[in-house]
Design an enzyme around this catalytic site. Structure first.
Site, PDB file in Angstrom:
ATOM      1  N   HIS A 285       1.972   4.530  -2.868  1.00  0.00           N
ATOM      2  CA  HIS A 285       2.170   5.968  -2.655  1.00  0.00           C
ATOM      3  C   HIS A 285       3.574   6.377  -3.113  1.00  0.00           C
ATOM      4  CE1 HIS A 285      -1.495   7.008  -0.587  1.00  0.00           C
ATOM      5  NE2 HIS A 285      -1.292   6.147   0.398  1.00  0.00           N
TER       6      HIS A 285
ATOM      7  N   HIS B 235       0.835  -1.207   0.000  1.00  0.00           N
ATOM      8  CA  HIS B 235       0.000   0.000   0.000  1.00  0.00           C
ATOM      9  C   HIS B 235       0.870   1.259   0.000  1.00  0.00           C
ATOM     10  CE1 HIS B 235      -3.641   2.378   1.240  1.00  0.00           C
ATOM     11  NE2 HIS B 235      -2.692   3.152   1.749  1.00  0.00           N
ATOM     12  N   GLU B 236       1.786   1.340   0.960  1.00  0.00           N
ATOM     13  CA  GLU B 236       2.642   2.525   1.038  1.00  0.00           C
ATOM     14  C   GLU B 236       3.594   2.586  -0.157  1.00  0.00           C
ATOM     15  OE1 GLU B 236       1.749   4.695   3.018  1.00  0.00           O
ATOM     16  OE2 GLU B 236       0.495   3.452   4.338  1.00  0.00           O
TER      17      GLU B 236
ATOM     18  N   GLU C 162      -4.483   7.891  -3.021  1.00  0.00           N
ATOM     19  CA  GLU C 162      -4.963   6.624  -2.473  1.00  0.00           C
ATOM     20  C   GLU C 162      -5.331   5.634  -3.571  1.00  0.00           C
ATOM     21  OE1 GLU C 162      -4.728   5.539   0.467  1.00  0.00           O
ATOM     22  OE2 GLU C 162      -4.118   7.403   1.422  1.00  0.00           O
TER      23      GLU C 162
END
Length: 503
Positions: A272, A268-269, A298
């Site tokens: 980003h 997830h990160e 996101e």
């Protein structure tokens, strides 16, 4: 040199200075969240407050307003490059909002939120809401003061929404979230009644932290994360910090009894990070060198975590590698592991929720935030309100505030209006995926072979390179040919879970 040329030079120089302050503060925040000595928290918070105050003065200096006015004159504006035109527009919006806040008030607020984030870590670990409540109460008070100074947009909460997703309103979110909830509830019920429930018991074992870290680093490398321009660390709540495209830092959280938490948190990160690392070099040194909105940002983290990371193709390629990192612990078929990591089950912790019920976690927070700012709900009322909504929406109740109202870091930093970005990101991601599958017919073959770089390159071309040069609506329309449409998300979820649960 004409007045407009001089104004442009001075304007660009000031923006670069503000960006330098921003990067320095980002580094201080990162250090505070990743192991800075607790004893130095108060002094560090004061230092952050002082630097933030100086940056705020630079960003609200009357001279900056004069340069903007000069550059906004039609003759001057038409002669600007696309980047400078966009920079003028974005700076004007920020300037007009910030200039309404007294610098002393802003500096006090920054010190408060810096202290509150550190206090939140302790309060969460000890399930001690009482120790955190005074900080949250003050943050809400400051935020209401800011709303009054900025001026109310539609509703008080609309004013906060616009800071994270420009143009978004509660009317639009009520419509979007309401429609999504109506479709997800029957799908969730059908899943609950399915006789084909995945087995998940094998996931709950003791998994060595060092092995979890090694596998997380391996997957980041496969995604195309540039380790010469970034790093992975550990924190109480996973986050990403883009100091500049050459220094993007992400964190994750390792749980001894869950092999998937750190992994999906890292992916997830990492999503980003890929965004921040691949912004055009032309935007470096400007405030356009970041994501265009939190919803779009996101969309990238949710795309990599869920569309890619929780896909059957991804695990056909990488499950063998995972097994090698944890010998004799995951002796199951890849299909069983895939289904287990996509189980739909009401849970208390947002960041560990499945794709379907995750959106209900966001709706709960959205509704609570609306009540705080539109209805005047107090910090003292939040634990009971939180627990009641989890009972209503998910049929479960937290046993303590650590797994309830204290589980997220966002409110301690004053990030009210941020949470809807997560579900908006799911919607953007599903819509982009539909286009990606059509433009790249071998998309799933690439995933199954572990060749993820062409996917990253497509996203760089369509999303990452532009930073804040395009608005969210301009970006999604340019990529998909349509404005944001939540039906893409429902169709994606329906197709995926119909297969997993054999509906």
């Amino acid at each position: 040199m004409t007045n407009s040329n001089k104004a442009l030079d001075l304007f660009v120089e000031r923006i670069a200075l503000i960006k330098s302050y921003e990067e320095s503060l980002g580094l201080l925040y990162w250090d505070l969240r990743t192991g800075a000595p607790r004893k130095g928290m108060d002094v560090r918070s004061e230092a952050i407050g002082n630097l933030s105050g100086q940056m705020f003065k630079l960003a609200t200096d009357p001279e900056l307003g004069e340069w903007l006015t000069e550059l906004e004159q039609p003759a001057a504006y038409e002669g600007l490059s696309e980047i400078h035109q966009r920079l003028v527009k974005e700076t004007r919006k920020d300037y007009d909002r910030s200039v309404k806040i007294p610098p002393k008030l802003y500096q006090e607020y920054v010190v408060l939120t810096s202290q509150a984030e550190s206090m939140w870590e302790d309060a969460k670990a000890n399930s001690d809401y009482a120790s955190f409540e005074p900080y949250l109460d003050k943050i809400i008070t400051y935020t209401n003061q800011f709303i009054d100074l900025w001026g109310v947009k539609g509703t008080r909460y609309d004013t906060l929404l616009d800071m994270y997703e420009p143009g978004m309103t509660t009317d639009e979110l009520d419509r979007v979230f309401g429609g999504l909830r109506e479709k997800l509830v029957p799908l969730s019920a059908a899943i609950a009644n399915s006789p084909h429930q995945p087995e998940t018991g094998f996931l709950k074992q003791q998994y060595a932290k060092e092995s979890q870290k090694k596998f997380s680093l391996f997957i980041l490398d496969q995604m195309g994360f540039d380790f010469t321009g970034g790093r992975l660390d550990e924190s109480a709540h996973p986050f990403a910090t883009g100091l500049n495209p050459g220094d993007v830092r992400i964190t994750t959280r390792y749980l001894a009894d869950d092999v998937t938490s750190a992994l999906f948190g890292t992916i997830h990160e990492g999503g980003h990070a890929l965004y921040e690392q691949n912004i055009s070099k032309e935007l470096i040194g400007t405030t356009l060198c970041t994501g265009t909105s939190m919803g779009i940002h996101e969309s990238q983290s949710r795309f990599w975590e869920n569309v890619i990371g929780r896909s059957t193709g991804f695990w056909k390629r990488y499950f063998g590698d995972l097994q090698q990192h944890f010998p004799n612990q995951l002796d199951v078929a890849v299909e069983d592991f895939y289904r287990a990591t996509n189980v739909v089950q009401p849970s208390l912790i947002r960041i560990e929720a499945d794709e379907l019920t995750y959106n209900l976690h966001i709706i709960i927070r959205y509704e609570i935030e609306k009540l705080i700012f539109n209805e005047g709900v107090k910090a003292s009322e939040l634990p009971a309100l939180w627990n009641a909504k989890y009972k209503e929406y998910l049929g479960i109740e937290p046993e303590n505030d650590g797994e309830g109202v204290l589980q997220d870091v966002h409110w301690s930093g004053g990030s009210f209006g941020y949470f809807p970005s997560y579900s908006l990101g799911n919607m953007y991601a599903a819509q982009m995926t539909d286009t990606l599958e059509r433009e790249m017919p071998n998309f799933w073959e690439l995933v199954e072979s572990g060749n993820l770089i062409p996917i990253k390159e497509w996203l760089t071309d369509k999303v990452y390179q532009y930073g804040k040069l395009r608005t969210p609506s301009e970006l999604i329309t340019s990529i998909t040919g349509k404005p944001l449409d939540p039906d893409y998300l429902f169709r994606y979820l329906q197709k995926k879970y119909t297969d997993i649960y054999k509906l």
